[in-house]
Structure formats: C-alpha cells, structure tokens
Motif scaffolding. Structure first.
Motif, PDB file in Angstrom:
ATOM      1  N   UNK A  56       0.838  -1.202   0.000  1.00 11.63           N
ATOM      2  CA  UNK A  56       0.000   0.000   0.000  1.00 11.63           C
ATOM      3  C   UNK A  56       0.875   1.254   0.000  1.00 11.63           C
ATOM      4  N   UNK A  57       0.491   2.225  -0.844  1.00  9.56           N
ATOM      5  CA  UNK A  57       1.138   3.533  -0.875  1.00  9.56           C
ATOM      6  C   UNK A  57       0.046   4.608  -0.769  1.00  9.56           C
ATOM      7  N   UNK A  58       0.136   5.512   0.188  1.00 10.22           N
ATOM      8  CA  UNK A  58      -0.876   6.581   0.300  1.00 10.22           C
ATOM      9  C   UNK A  58      -1.011   7.381  -0.995  1.00 10.22           C
ATOM     10  N   UNK A  59       0.125   7.656  -1.631  1.00  8.20           N
ATOM     11  CA  UNK A  59       0.115   8.357  -2.922  1.00  8.20           C
ATOM     12  C   UNK A  59       1.392   8.019  -3.674  1.00  8.20           C
ATOM     13  N   UNK A  76      -3.954  12.384 -20.436  1.00 10.15           N
ATOM     14  CA  UNK A  76      -2.651  11.780 -20.674  1.00 10.15           C
ATOM     15  C   UNK A  76      -1.593  12.680 -20.043  1.00 10.15           C
ATOM     16  N   UNK A  77      -0.517  12.057 -19.608  1.00  7.11           N
ATOM     17  CA  UNK A  77       0.548  12.852 -19.017  1.00  7.11           C
ATOM     18  C   UNK A  77       1.522  11.980 -18.259  1.00  7.11           C
ATOM     19  N   UNK A  78       2.630  12.567 -17.866  1.00  7.16           N
ATOM     20  CA  UNK A  78       3.642  11.862 -17.109  1.00  7.16           C
ATOM     21  C   UNK A  78       3.524  12.195 -15.627  1.00  7.16           C
ATOM     22  N   UNK A  79       3.917  11.232 -14.818  1.00  6.74           N
ATOM     23  CA  UNK A  79       3.975  11.435 -13.373  1.00  6.74           C
ATOM     24  C   UNK A  79       2.608  11.727 -12.769  1.00  6.74           C
ATOM     25  N   UNK A  80       1.560  11.080 -13.300  1.00  6.89           N
ATOM     26  CA  UNK A  80       0.222  11.273 -12.760  1.00  6.89           C
ATOM     27  C   UNK A  80       0.107  10.622 -11.381  1.00  6.89           C
ATOM     28  N   UNK A  81      -0.683  11.239 -10.524  1.00  7.93           N
ATOM     29  CA  UNK A  81      -0.805  10.775  -9.144  1.00  7.93           C
ATOM     30  C   UNK A  81      -1.904   9.724  -9.007  1.00  7.93           C
ATOM     31  N   UNK A  82      -1.640   8.731  -8.169  1.00  5.58           N
ATOM     32  CA  UNK A  82      -2.630   7.728  -7.793  1.00  5.58           C
ATOM     33  C   UNK A  82      -2.639   7.627  -6.273  1.00  5.58           C
ATOM     34  N   UNK A  83      -3.813   7.762  -5.672  1.00  3.14           N
ATOM     35  CA  UNK A  83      -3.939   7.720  -4.224  1.00  3.14           C
ATOM     36  C   UNK A  83      -4.374   6.326  -3.764  1.00  3.14           C
ATOM     37  N   UNK A  84      -3.918   5.941  -2.581  1.00  2.00           N
ATOM     38  CA  UNK A  84      -4.239   4.633  -1.993  1.00  2.00           C
ATOM     39  C   UNK A  84      -3.880   3.514  -2.979  1.00  2.00           C
ATOM     40  N   UNK A  85      -2.739   3.655  -3.585  1.00  2.00           N
ATOM     41  CA  UNK A  85      -2.276   2.715  -4.613  1.00  2.00           C
ATOM     42  C   UNK A  85      -1.898   1.392  -3.934  1.00  2.00           C
TER      43      UNK A  85
END
Length: 241
Positions: A56-59, A76-85
């Motif tokens: 688990x990663x918070x972000x 589309x894009x680079x370095x997009x954020x994902x929460x609760x990954x």
C-alpha cells in the motif's frame, strides 16, 4: 384586508428564509458526516493491505501513466498521481487498485486563480491480471447520456436482453466472439454488479471503475466481480488473441 395580506407575505417570507436556513444546515451536517465516513474508510483501506499481505502507498506518481486518456483516467501525461495505490494477489490473480482524482468545472466548488469553480472528482479503479493477452474491448451500460457523449453503436452479441442493456466496443472481431461465447453474457445479465461495473479489456488486464472514494466493501466487491468475469471467459479466447 391590505394589513392581512401584508402579514401573510411576511409570514411566507419568514417561512422561506427559515426553510433555506434549515436546508443549508442540513446539507452542511450531511457533508461533514460524509467526509468523516470517507476518511474513516480511507483509514481502513490503509489497514487492510498489510493485514492481507498487500503493498500500500498513500500516494504514488507515474504508476498509472500508461492508462491516461482511457475511460476514468481522462488526461494523458507523465507522473500522474494515484492515491491509496495498492497491489497484491486476490483469488490467485495479481491486482492493482487506486483512486484517480481530477477537478472539473461546476457551478459551485473551489475557485481557481481564473475565477472558475472546480469540484474534485474521485474515480476508484480496479485492475486484475488476465490469464493471457487480449484485444481492446469495453462493455458499458447503455444510457441516454452515454449515447449523446459517445455515438458509437457498439457490437451486438445477438442476445436481445444483453444488447438492450449493454454496449460492447471492440477492435478485434475474433476476441469479441471468443471472449463472449462462454458464460459471460448470461452471468452479466443475472448479476446486479454488472449494472454498475463497466469493463475494459486491455492487453493482459481487465479493468473496472466507479465514481467515488475507495472503501473496504467496494474493494472486495469489485475484485471479486473481475475474477468472476475472468472465470467465465473460455481459455481459447486468450490463446487466439
């Protein structure tokens, strides 16, 4: 008579103001309760991962860039954020789930530097690894709004109930025929989860999503649903893809 009318107008005006005041308070209380519930569910999401041997990663950033521009991940894009990954194994299959967040223009919400109202939108995304690689295919619930936004008619499977309820978008006719030749169609017609769980086949992955925050209940529901769908796809669908 005029005095009575004046009194009635004042009473009605007071009632309207009191009603609006009550509505504002009620909406505020509901909003705070909903926010508290979501935060509690986020805490549970962080707890269940180590309990089940998941990571688990918070972000995190950059892990979902390959999904940009498709379905729930609009940009589309680079370095997009994902929460609760979160990654791990569920019913013997590798999986990933996360929240994708963006802001869209609304009549209310936060105001940016340009004076635009922007409201936060959360998409919960679930991905299960399939037994093999397949071609792109989406199975979406038919709706009037969807028909306006996406005019593609989709492929028909030849089952009237299914074709009325769902739209199938495909790139490969063979994969479409093989994947849906087994028990997927009757299963989706009978299972209530299908009505609120769009499906996308992408290479060796099966993806679903919904609008809203993650919760422990939806994690189990969506991962089980994806596994149930994969269990009903004939093996030859993957070997032929």
């Amino acid at each position: 008579m005029e005095l009575l009318v004046g009194i009635l107008v004042k009473v009605l005006l007071f009632a309207v103001i009191a009603g609006l005041f009550t509505l504002v308070i009620t909406m505020s209380v509901r909003g705070r309760r909903q926010e508290a519930r979501i935060r509690n569910e986020w805490e549970q999401i962080a707890q269940i991962a180590p309990e089940r041997g998941w990571t688990y990663h918070p972000c995190t950033r950059g892990q979902i860039d390959q999904y940009g521009g498709m379905g729930p991940i609009l940009y589309k894009g680079e370095n997009q954020a994902a929460w609760h990954y979160t990654t791990g194994e569920f019913r013997g299959r590798p999986f990933t789930y996360f929240e994708y967040r963006y802001k869209r223009s609304t009549v209310d919400g936060d105001v940016n530097d340009f004076g635009e109202h922007r409201r936060l939108v959360i998409k919960a995304v679930f991905i299960i690894t399939a037994p093999g690689s397949g071609s792109y295919m989406e199975i979406l619930r038919r709706s009037k709004l969807g028909a306006v936004l996406d005019g593609r008619p989709g492929k028909r499977v030849g089952v009237p109930e299914f074709d009325k309820e769902f739209k199938v978008l495909v790139k490969d006719e063979d994969f479409f025929q093989n994947a849906l030749s087994g028990g997927v169609v009757p299963f989706m017609l009978a299972d209530h989860r299908a009505k609120k769980s769009p499906l996308r086949f992408r290479d060796n992955e099966l993806i679903t999503w919904y609008t809203g925050a993650l919760s422990p209940q939806t994690v189990d529901e969506k991962l089980n649903y994806l596994c149930d769908v994969l269990d009903r796809i004939p093996a030859q669908a993957w070997t032929a893809a």
